[in-house]
Design an enzyme around this catalytic site. Sequence first.
Site, PDB file in Angstrom:
ATOM      1  CG  ASP A 121      -2.025  -1.034   1.129  1.00 51.37           C
ATOM      2  OD1 ASP A 121      -2.211  -1.602   0.030  1.00 51.37           O
ATOM      3  OD2 ASP A 121      -2.690  -1.291   2.154  1.00 51.37           O
ATOM      4  CE1 TYR A 122       5.916   5.332   2.358  1.00 48.88           C
ATOM      5  CE2 TYR A 122       7.333   3.549   1.607  1.00 48.88           C
ATOM      6  CZ  TYR A 122       7.161   4.871   1.971  1.00 48.88           C
ATOM      7  OH  TYR A 122       8.222   5.737   1.944  1.00 48.88           O
ATOM      8  CG  LEU A 123       6.694   0.028  -1.537  1.00 50.72           C
ATOM      9  CD1 LEU A 123       7.272  -1.359  -1.804  1.00 50.72           C
ATOM     10  CD2 LEU A 123       7.797   1.085  -1.605  1.00 50.72           C
TER      11      LEU A 123
END
Length: 213
Positions: A121-123
């Site tokens: 999700d972050y990437l």
Amino acid sequence: MENILVAGANGTTGKQIVKLLKASQYFNPIAMVREREQMEQFSNQKIDVVCADLTEDLTHAIEGVDKVIFAAGSGGKNVVEVDQEGAKRLIAVSKMANVKKFVMLSSMGADNPEAVEDLQDYLEAKQNADKHLKNSGLNYTIVRPGTLNNSEGKGKIELKEKFNKKGEISRADVAQTIVRALHDDAPKNSTFEILEGDTLIGEALSASSAVVS
């Protein structure tokens, strides 16, 4: 001296970026913080500071700014709204203000988020922000470090457009690389990854000037 807005100035890496800018003969940092109580630590050091929230209107934050560094992050709590949409908001007002350069602190793995399941999700948020910057028409540099640590900086890195290995790098050397990327002779419209290495940061950036994404 050029005015450099630092989004995420209160973060661990952001504070090191502001410190380097303050010591520079070329740049004047403007620390962008989200909470008013965070302002005093910078104003006490005679550092310009502006209170602005990446989830809200940022027009006032960009006034008088020459170049921008995005080093903000939600710490995994609100990656879409802060890491992705917040970056897009800052890119939009930077474009309106005709800033001369936008330097993005991204992450290794942002080109292939699916490969790192626990950070996907972050990437993905970083990938979307990076793509938006590339398509913005702004002069940009996107810096994608490996895993950050708090070791002492060496002033040396390894830089490639894309590594086929994982690795670490100190926040201090990431901060130095980002500040060095502000200079007019640094690569334009480029994206690269960095790890700890043996090449002086300035030399590594000069050698990468042909790496245009």
